[in-house]
Write a protein that holds these residues in place. Structure first.
Motif, PDB file in Angstrom:
ATOM      1  N   ILE A   1      11.803   4.593 -10.434  1.00  0.00           N
ATOM      2  CA  ILE A   1      11.679   5.914 -11.042  1.00  0.00           C
ATOM      3  C   ILE A   1      10.335   5.955 -11.784  1.00  0.00           C
ATOM      4  O   ILE A   1      10.118   5.172 -12.711  1.00  0.00           O
ATOM      5  CB  ILE A   1      12.836   6.176 -12.043  1.00  0.00           C
ATOM      6  N   GLU A   2       9.440   6.858 -11.331  1.00  0.00           N
ATOM      7  CA  GLU A   2       8.109   6.991 -11.967  1.00  0.00           C
ATOM      8  C   GLU A   2       8.106   8.238 -12.842  1.00  0.00           C
ATOM      9  O   GLU A   2       8.391   9.335 -12.350  1.00  0.00           O
ATOM     10  CB  GLU A   2       7.039   7.207 -10.907  1.00  0.00           C
ATOM     11  N   TRP A   3       7.754   8.078 -14.112  1.00  0.00           N
ATOM     12  CA  TRP A   3       7.662   9.235 -15.026  1.00  0.00           C
ATOM     13  C   TRP A   3       6.551   8.910 -16.022  1.00  0.00           C
ATOM     14  O   TRP A   3       6.739   8.072 -16.903  1.00  0.00           O
ATOM     15  CB  TRP A   3       9.013   9.465 -15.708  1.00  0.00           C
TER      16      TRP A   3
ATOM     17  N   THR B   1       2.813  15.254 -10.475  1.00  0.00           N
ATOM     18  CA  THR B   1       2.482  15.041 -11.891  1.00  0.00           C
ATOM     19  C   THR B   1       3.237  13.885 -12.537  1.00  0.00           C
ATOM     20  O   THR B   1       2.840  13.418 -13.599  1.00  0.00           O
ATOM     21  CB  THR B   1       2.829  16.306 -12.697  1.00  0.00           C
ATOM     22  N   HIS B   2       4.352  13.469 -11.963  1.00  0.00           N
ATOM     23  CA  HIS B   2       5.237  12.487 -12.629  1.00  0.00           C
ATOM     24  C   HIS B   2       5.570  12.968 -14.035  1.00  0.00           C
ATOM     25  O   HIS B   2       5.591  12.178 -14.981  1.00  0.00           O
ATOM     26  CB  HIS B   2       4.585  11.101 -12.711  1.00  0.00           C
ATOM     27  N   ALA B   3       5.815  14.273 -14.154  1.00  0.00           N
ATOM     28  CA  ALA B   3       6.062  14.854 -15.475  1.00  0.00           C
ATOM     29  C   ALA B   3       7.384  15.609 -15.509  1.00  0.00           C
ATOM     30  O   ALA B   3       7.577  16.450 -16.374  1.00  0.00           O
ATOM     31  CB  ALA B   3       4.918  15.800 -15.841  1.00  0.00           C
TER      32      ALA B   3
ATOM     33  N   VAL C   1       0.855  -1.194   0.000  1.00  0.00           N
ATOM     34  CA  VAL C   1       0.000   0.000   0.000  1.00  0.00           C
ATOM     35  C   VAL C   1       0.890   1.243   0.000  1.00  0.00           C
ATOM     36  O   VAL C   1       1.807   1.360   0.824  1.00  0.00           O
ATOM     37  CB  VAL C   1      -0.930  -0.012   1.237  1.00  0.00           C
ATOM     38  N   GLU C   2       0.602   2.158  -0.926  1.00  0.00           N
ATOM     39  CA  GLU C   2       1.444   3.352  -1.113  1.00  0.00           C
ATOM     40  C   GLU C   2       0.851   4.587  -0.450  1.00  0.00           C
ATOM     41  O   GLU C   2      -0.344   4.881  -0.611  1.00  0.00           O
ATOM     42  CB  GLU C   2       1.601   3.613  -2.619  1.00  0.00           C
ATOM     43  N   ASN C   3       1.714   5.339   0.251  1.00  0.00           N
ATOM     44  CA  ASN C   3       1.300   6.639   0.825  1.00  0.00           C
ATOM     45  C   ASN C   3       1.012   7.621  -0.313  1.00  0.00           C
ATOM     46  O   ASN C   3       1.799   7.725  -1.251  1.00  0.00           O
ATOM     47  CB  ASN C   3       2.401   7.188   1.738  1.00  0.00           C
TER      48      ASN C   3
ATOM     49  N   ILE D   1      10.305   1.526  -2.711  1.00  0.00           N
ATOM     50  CA  ILE D   1      10.303   2.998  -2.670  1.00  0.00           C
ATOM     51  C   ILE D   1       9.974   3.531  -4.064  1.00  0.00           C
ATOM     52  O   ILE D   1      10.386   2.934  -5.069  1.00  0.00           O
ATOM     53  CB  ILE D   1      11.677   3.518  -2.188  1.00  0.00           C
ATOM     54  N   HIS D   2       9.230   4.610  -4.131  1.00  0.00           N
ATOM     55  CA  HIS D   2       8.981   5.333  -5.386  1.00  0.00           C
ATOM     56  C   HIS D   2       9.654   6.700  -5.339  1.00  0.00           C
ATOM     57  O   HIS D   2       9.674   7.359  -4.293  1.00  0.00           O
ATOM     58  CB  HIS D   2       7.483   5.587  -5.592  1.00  0.00           C
ATOM     59  N   LEU D   3      10.135   7.125  -6.507  1.00  0.00           N
ATOM     60  CA  LEU D   3      10.630   8.486  -6.698  1.00  0.00           C
ATOM     61  C   LEU D   3      10.040   9.015  -7.996  1.00  0.00           C
ATOM     62  O   LEU D   3      10.167   8.360  -9.042  1.00  0.00           O
ATOM     63  CB  LEU D   3      12.160   8.474  -6.842  1.00  0.00           C
TER      64      LEU D   3
ATOM     65  N   CYS E   1       6.770   3.043   0.024  1.00  0.00           N
ATOM     66  CA  CYS E   1       7.043   4.391   0.527  1.00  0.00           C
ATOM     67  C   CYS E   1       7.398   5.295  -0.654  1.00  0.00           C
ATOM     68  O   CYS E   1       8.492   5.175  -1.219  1.00  0.00           O
ATOM     69  CB  CYS E   1       8.191   4.320   1.530  1.00  0.00           C
ATOM     70  N   ASP E   2       6.461   6.172  -1.047  1.00  0.00           N
ATOM     71  CA  ASP E   2       6.746   7.115  -2.128  1.00  0.00           C
ATOM     72  C   ASP E   2       7.388   8.360  -1.519  1.00  0.00           C
ATOM     73  O   ASP E   2       6.713   9.182  -0.891  1.00  0.00           O
ATOM     74  CB  ASP E   2       5.481   7.467  -2.912  1.00  0.00           C
ATOM     75  N   VAL E   3       8.708   8.451  -1.680  1.00  0.00           N
ATOM     76  CA  VAL E   3       9.479   9.541  -1.069  1.00  0.00           C
ATOM     77  C   VAL E   3       9.068  10.890  -1.657  1.00  0.00           C
ATOM     78  O   VAL E   3       8.954  11.892  -0.942  1.00  0.00           O
ATOM     79  CB  VAL E   3      10.996   9.253  -1.247  1.00  0.00           C
ATOM     80  N   SER E   4       8.816  10.937  -2.952  1.00  0.00           N
ATOM     81  CA  SER E   4       8.414  12.214  -3.567  1.00  0.00           C
ATOM     82  C   SER E   4       7.025  12.637  -3.097  1.00  0.00           C
ATOM     83  O   SER E   4       6.763  13.843  -2.957  1.00  0.00           O
ATOM     84  CB  SER E   4       8.454  12.110  -5.091  1.00  0.00           C
ATOM     85  N   ASN E   5       6.146  11.665  -2.856  1.00  0.00           N
ATOM     86  CA  ASN E   5       4.833  12.027  -2.299  1.00  0.00           C
ATOM     87  C   ASN E   5       4.989  12.663  -0.916  1.00  0.00           C
ATOM     88  O   ASN E   5       4.226  13.570  -0.551  1.00  0.00           O
ATOM     89  CB  ASN E   5       3.924  10.788  -2.190  1.00  0.00           C
ATOM     90  N   ILE E   6       5.955  12.180  -0.157  1.00  0.00           N
ATOM     91  CA  ILE E   6       6.193  12.754   1.175  1.00  0.00           C
ATOM     92  C   ILE E   6       6.661  14.203   1.032  1.00  0.00           C
ATOM     93  O   ILE E   6       6.211  15.095   1.770  1.00  0.00           O
ATOM     94  CB  ILE E   6       7.223  11.905   1.966  1.00  0.00           C
TER      95      ILE E   6
HETATM   96 FE   LIG Z   1       4.262   6.524  -6.460  1.00  0.00          FE
END
Ligand SMILES: [Fe+2]
Length: 290
Positions: free
Chosen positions: A254-256, A227-229, A141-143, A205-207, A174-179
């Motif tokens: 890496i999410e884009w 935005t992941h943009a 489950v992702e934050n 982890i997501h970034l 753990c999505d660090v960028s969401n934090i």
């Molecule tokens: Fe994410």
């Protein structure tokens, strides 16, 4: 059920349809790939190429449509479709957001927030149990990235996630960028969030990149949008280093998803994540020895 592939403690990239053919043709060196199953379920050609890739590179499945936070129940038909893809490609991880995107038969093309209280916790825990029972494996489950708070919330997000882990045995993404985005928008401390996050449950982890926009509610202020943009911001890399010191190296993605760059750019971002994690792992090893 466990995958034929081991979960690598290295970086991977989100595989988008724009790079699928190039990925199959060139087979670049990468630790793993994450897909949105929704892109492949109704696309037989893409599905076929994915099956080819899954034979040699570990795949993670990140669903955006199960809607575990929905008060009207999860989308069971969608879960069934996900299960058949999971059975077929045998992914290393299966994850989704702490959010909702369906209500009844309505599908909303967004990941919407929920209040954190005992009632919503009961609902989400029951739905995580249902997903895990159906898939026969732990769900991560992702934050979420936050833009608003609820007056009906009585728990912090980190408390909610900790209790969800305790009740369901789920893991966390753990999505660090969401934090970073949430800390800016909600005026909270990102390092505190990492300190409170239930470290032992982290499986990934997501970034991803975010975009600052003018805040429509506060003149002159910025709202940061997930935005992941864009490239990963310096603040996110710094928090990633902080998180890696606390959690140890974890499979990092890496999410884009929008304004998608070349595959080379994505691979370079993944290599940068690996470099940070490897340097911290070494530093910690020497600190232990010293
Ligand atoms: Fe994410």
């Amino acid at each position: 059920m466990t995958s034929i592939h081991r979960v690598p403690n290295s970086a991977g990239i989100g595989l988008r349809l724009a790079h699928l053919a190039e990925m199959v043709a060139t087979r670049p060196s990468i630790g793993w790939l994450e897909i949105h199953p929704e892109n492949f379920l109704a696309n037989p050609h893409a599905h076929e190429l994915l099956t080819e890739l899954a034979a040699y590179v570990p795949i993670s499945v990140h669903t955006v449509g199960i809607s575990i936070g929905s008060a009207s129940g999860i989308d069971r038909l969608h879960l069934k479709r996900i299960r058949s893809l999971v059975d077929e490609i045998d992914p290393i991880l299966v994850s989704g957001h702490l959010a909702w995107s369906t209500y009844g038969k309505e599908y909303l093309n967004d990941l919407l927030p929920l209040p954190y209280n005992p009632e919503s916790l009961r609902l989400v825990a029951a739905q995580v149990h249902e997903v895990q029972d159906s898939l026969g494996r732990p769900y991560l489950v992702e934050n979420p990235a936050s833009y608003v708070g609820f007056s009906s919330s009585t728990m912090k997000e980190t408390e909610f996630l900790s209790e969800l882990v305790r009740r369901t045995g789920c893991q966390l993404l753990c999505d660090v960028s969401n934090i970073v985005v949430s800390a800016h928008n909600m005026d909270s401390d990102a390092n505190d969030y990492i300190n409170e996050f239930p470290a032992s449950a982290i499986g990934e982890i997501h970034l991803g990149g975010f975009t600052p926009e003018e805040d429509p509610a506060i003149p002159g202020a910025e709202l940061w949008i997930d935005t992941h943009a864009a490239a990963i911001a310096a603040r996110s890399w710094d928090l990633y280093a902080y998180a890696t010191r606390r959690f140890g190296a974890k499979p990092t993605l890496i999410e884009w998803d929008n304004a998608i760059p070349s595959l080379t750019t994505l691979l370079a971002e993944a290599a940068h994540a690996d470099k940070i994690a490897q340097a911290i792992t070494l530093e910690m090893r020497y600190a232990d020895v010293g």
